[in-house]
Scaffold this motif. Structure first.
Motif, PDB file in Angstrom:
ATOM      1  N   MET A 153       0.851  -1.157  -0.079  1.00  0.00           N
ATOM      2  CA  MET A 153       0.100  -0.015  -0.067  1.00  0.00           C
ATOM      3  C   MET A 153       0.887   1.226   0.015  1.00  0.00           C
ATOM      4  O   MET A 153       1.852   1.214   0.637  1.00  0.00           O
ATOM      5  CB  MET A 153      -0.933  -0.009   1.330  1.00  0.00           C
ATOM      6  CG  MET A 153      -2.025   1.268   1.260  1.00  0.00           C
ATOM      7  SD  MET A 153      -2.853   1.123   2.822  1.00  0.00           S
ATOM      8  CE  MET A 153      -3.978  -0.020   2.319  1.00  0.00           C
ATOM      9  N   ALA A 154       0.611   2.218  -0.951  1.00  0.00           N
ATOM     10  CA  ALA A 154       1.187   3.673  -0.971  1.00  0.00           C
ATOM     11  C   ALA A 154       0.990   4.192   0.443  1.00  0.00           C
ATOM     12  O   ALA A 154       0.215   4.326   1.035  1.00  0.00           O
ATOM     13  CB  ALA A 154       1.214   4.230  -2.262  1.00  0.00           C
ATOM     14  N   ASP A 155       2.081   5.098   0.577  1.00  0.00           N
ATOM     15  CA  ASP A 155       1.844   6.138   1.752  1.00  0.00           C
ATOM     16  C   ASP A 155       0.817   6.902   1.693  1.00  0.00           C
ATOM     17  O   ASP A 155       0.553   7.712   0.697  1.00  0.00           O
ATOM     18  CB  ASP A 155       3.460   6.545   2.027  1.00  0.00           C
ATOM     19  CG  ASP A 155       4.387   5.936   2.491  1.00  0.00           C
ATOM     20  OD1 ASP A 155       3.967   4.741   2.748  1.00  0.00           O
ATOM     21  OD2 ASP A 155       5.698   6.006   2.348  1.00  0.00           O
ATOM     22  N   LEU A 156       0.054   7.350   2.812  1.00  0.00           N
ATOM     23  CA  LEU A 156      -0.845   8.177   2.936  1.00  0.00           C
ATOM     24  C   LEU A 156      -0.327   9.313   3.547  1.00  0.00           C
ATOM     25  O   LEU A 156       0.780   9.365   4.218  1.00  0.00           O
ATOM     26  CB  LEU A 156      -2.189   7.769   3.576  1.00  0.00           C
ATOM     27  CG  LEU A 156      -2.700   6.486   2.900  1.00  0.00           C
ATOM     28  CD1 LEU A 156      -3.847   5.965   3.943  1.00  0.00           C
ATOM     29  CD2 LEU A 156      -3.493   6.788   1.615  1.00  0.00           C
ATOM     30  N   VAL A 157      -1.213  10.446   3.330  1.00  0.00           N
ATOM     31  CA  VAL A 157      -0.528  11.824   4.102  1.00  0.00           C
ATOM     32  C   VAL A 157      -1.653  12.280   4.903  1.00  0.00           C
ATOM     33  O   VAL A 157      -2.840  11.768   5.109  1.00  0.00           O
ATOM     34  CB  VAL A 157      -0.108  12.763   3.134  1.00  0.00           C
ATOM     35  CG1 VAL A 157       1.158  12.439   2.245  1.00  0.00           C
ATOM     36  CG2 VAL A 157      -1.402  13.080   1.987  1.00  0.00           C
ATOM     37  N   ALA A 158      -1.276  13.221   5.913  1.00  0.00           N
ATOM     38  CA  ALA A 158      -2.267  13.727   6.910  1.00  0.00           C
ATOM     39  C   ALA A 158      -3.713  14.111   6.175  1.00  0.00           C
ATOM     40  O   ALA A 158      -4.705  14.363   6.581  1.00  0.00           O
ATOM     41  CB  ALA A 158      -1.740  15.005   7.663  1.00  0.00           C
ATOM     42  N   HIS A 159      -3.292  14.963   5.049  1.00  0.00           N
ATOM     43  CA  HIS A 159      -4.635  15.558   4.353  1.00  0.00           C
ATOM     44  C   HIS A 159      -5.678  14.349   3.879  1.00  0.00           C
ATOM     45  O   HIS A 159      -6.775  14.513   3.590  1.00  0.00           O
ATOM     46  CB  HIS A 159      -3.958  16.087   2.919  1.00  0.00           C
ATOM     47  CG  HIS A 159      -5.210  16.511   1.876  1.00  0.00           C
ATOM     48  ND1 HIS A 159      -5.901  17.671   2.295  1.00  0.00           N
ATOM     49  CD2 HIS A 159      -5.404  15.902   0.606  1.00  0.00           C
ATOM     50  CE1 HIS A 159      -6.676  17.734   1.166  1.00  0.00           C
ATOM     51  NE2 HIS A 159      -6.730  16.637   0.274  1.00  0.00           N
ATOM     52  N   ASP A 160      -5.041  13.149   3.492  1.00  0.00           N
ATOM     53  CA  ASP A 160      -5.954  11.934   3.323  1.00  0.00           C
ATOM     54  C   ASP A 160      -6.835  11.612   4.418  1.00  0.00           C
ATOM     55  O   ASP A 160      -7.875  11.338   4.350  1.00  0.00           O
ATOM     56  CB  ASP A 160      -5.237  10.632   2.827  1.00  0.00           C
ATOM     57  CG  ASP A 160      -4.375  10.975   1.596  1.00  0.00           C
ATOM     58  OD1 ASP A 160      -5.088  11.577   0.582  1.00  0.00           O
ATOM     59  OD2 ASP A 160      -3.263  10.567   1.401  1.00  0.00           O
ATOM     60  N   GLY A 161      -6.221  11.668   5.864  1.00  0.00           N
ATOM     61  CA  GLY A 161      -6.939  11.512   6.819  1.00  0.00           C
ATOM     62  C   GLY A 161      -8.209  12.590   7.199  1.00  0.00           C
ATOM     63  O   GLY A 161      -9.268  12.062   7.343  1.00  0.00           O
ATOM     64  N   GLU A 162      -7.694  13.879   6.903  1.00  0.00           N
ATOM     65  CA  GLU A 162      -8.849  14.770   6.956  1.00  0.00           C
ATOM     66  C   GLU A 162     -10.100  14.662   6.014  1.00  0.00           C
ATOM     67  O   GLU A 162     -11.136  14.709   6.437  1.00  0.00           O
ATOM     68  CB  GLU A 162      -8.286  16.122   6.888  1.00  0.00           C
ATOM     69  CG  GLU A 162      -9.152  17.143   7.093  1.00  0.00           C
ATOM     70  CD  GLU A 162      -8.346  18.732   7.110  1.00  0.00           C
ATOM     71  OE1 GLU A 162      -9.252  19.788   7.100  1.00  0.00           O
ATOM     72  OE2 GLU A 162      -7.208  18.681   6.790  1.00  0.00           O
TER      73      GLU A 162
END
Length: 407
Positions: A1-10
């Motif tokens: 799985m590719a890395d997610l960022v904080a923007h994805d969580g919001e």
């Protein structure tokens, strides 16, 4: 799985809330669980799902239904809130091929065409393949690290790619979240034939012997030949990305005419001048039939001799320090917006207590200016000379001297 960022969580937390109120929960969010569907009307839906992004992975837990987090992640995938990497991998590769074909089908003009190609091929396409999402996050520092250019250079190149129509900025960078981007591949190629405009300046030839135009465009055009990925071909003390592009072509022996054709030079002498420099460094050699090929020289030793070996790693280390510093400033800024306390991001000391700022005045620039103003005032107070009440000041001493001369 590719890395997610904080923007994805919001983004996921707000999509699950469906317009309802959500709150911050540490470094994550408290939102509504997609699996909590109670049949009782008295049991109202509440924000019981803890969601956060750590080390590029999503962590979820519902404090009400307490189901397996894997089941919640599967539900998020079914709701298209998380990408299905198995399904999107083929479409991602297809779009990468379309981007490469679009860049190879047009001519690139301007004084920074090689930099734009490096940013596009070595950075943006890699981010896109890693994320497997149509909208991907990438900061200017990350782009600079992948393309082996400075942060400011990467930022200017991103702006030129947006202006040329190859890239679209979906959301700007805000706080701890990087900007998000999307590739734009149009079937109409007429708009892509327009040159990328740059600031006009004199002497923008490929080399000193090249003619230059009043608009500042370099002589000749270039196709999307990716440069060789090594510190030796960095700008500045390195050999430069243009010679890196020629070096990457020489995986097989080629003549100057073939190199000029691949680089789309108008004159073969442009390729000859670059090959002459590569030959002096021992990177290529001329065969008996007039063709050129690579040598077995150690690139690291040449980079060390020119002082660029490890420049990319030093750049990444510098960016890590800058990111840590920016996180401190961002946290202090958010604290000031919520409470009105002006906290020094470097020392953690409370410098001043104000009223909670309004929406218009609560900007990072205003917060930074206030911090710098308080620091400057304190520095002046500590460095000011302590004078006794009876000590003569310079103005009084000058007045006494003038009165004596008059007498």
């Amino acid at each position: 799985m590719a890395d997610l960022v904080a923007h994805d969580g919001e983004r996921i937390a707000r999509a699950l809330s469906n317009g309802r109120h959500i709150s911050r929960n540490g470094d994550g969010w408290k939102t509504f669980c997609p699996l909590c569907n109670s049949s009782s009307r008295r049991r109202k839906p509440r924000a019981t799902l803890s969601l956060t992004i750590r080390d590029g992975k999503i962590l979820v837990y519902c404090h009400r239904c307490r189901v397996d987090p894997v089941a919640i992640i599967r539900e998020l995938v079914s709701l298209d809130l998380l990408p299905n990497y198995f399904r999107n991998s083929s479409s991602t590769l297809a779009l990468v091929d379309e981007v490469r074909a679009a860049t190879a089908a047009v001519t690139w003009k301007g004084i920074a065409k090689t930099t734009d190609l490096k940013v596009l091929h070595q950075a943006l396409l890699e981010f896109f393949k890693q994320s497997s999402k149509a909208v991907f996050a990438a900061s200017a520092r990350q782009v600079g690290e992948y393309a082996r250019v400075d942060r400011a250079t990467a930022s200017r190149s991103l702006g030129r790619l947006v202006a040329a129509g190859f890239l679209e900025k979906v959301t700007p960078a805000r706080g701890k979240s990087a900007a998000t981007w999307r590739f734009r591949i149009s079937t109409d190629q007429a708009d892509r034939d327009a040159p990328i405009q740059h600031a006009g300046r004199a002497g923008d030839g490929l080399l000193q012997g090249d003619p230059c135009f009043s608009r500042g465009d370099r002589a000749g055009l270039s196709r999307s030949v990716p440069p060789f990925d090594h510190d030796l071909f960095r700008c500045g003390k390195g050999l430069g990305p243009t010679k890196g592009r020629i070096y990457s072509l020489l995986v097989r022996s080629m003549t100057t005419d073939e190199i000029a054709k691949e680089m789309d030079y108008k004159h073969t002498r442009n390729a000859t001048l670059h090959l002459r420099v590569l030959g002096r460094e021992g990177l290529v050699r001329r065969l008996g039939d007039g063709r050129y090929e690579r040598t077995d020289v150690d690139l690291d030793s040449l980079a060390a001799r020119r002082g660029v070996l490890g420049a990319s790693e030093r750049q990444r280390a510098r960016h890590r320090v800058e990111r840590v510093r920016w996180r401190r400033w961002s946290s202090a800024f958010e604290h000031w917006r919520r409470s009105g306390e002006v906290v020094d991001p470097e020392t953690g000391e409370i410098l001043e207590i104000q009223h909670i700022p309004g929406k218009r005045g609560a900007t990072m620039r205003a917060f930074r200016n206030r911090i710098l103003s308080i620091r400057a005032t304190r520095l002046e107070m500590t460095e000011a000379p302590r004078q006794s009440p009876g000590a003569a000041t310079p103005s009084s001493t000058n007045a006494n001297a003038r009165s004596k001369r008059r007498g």
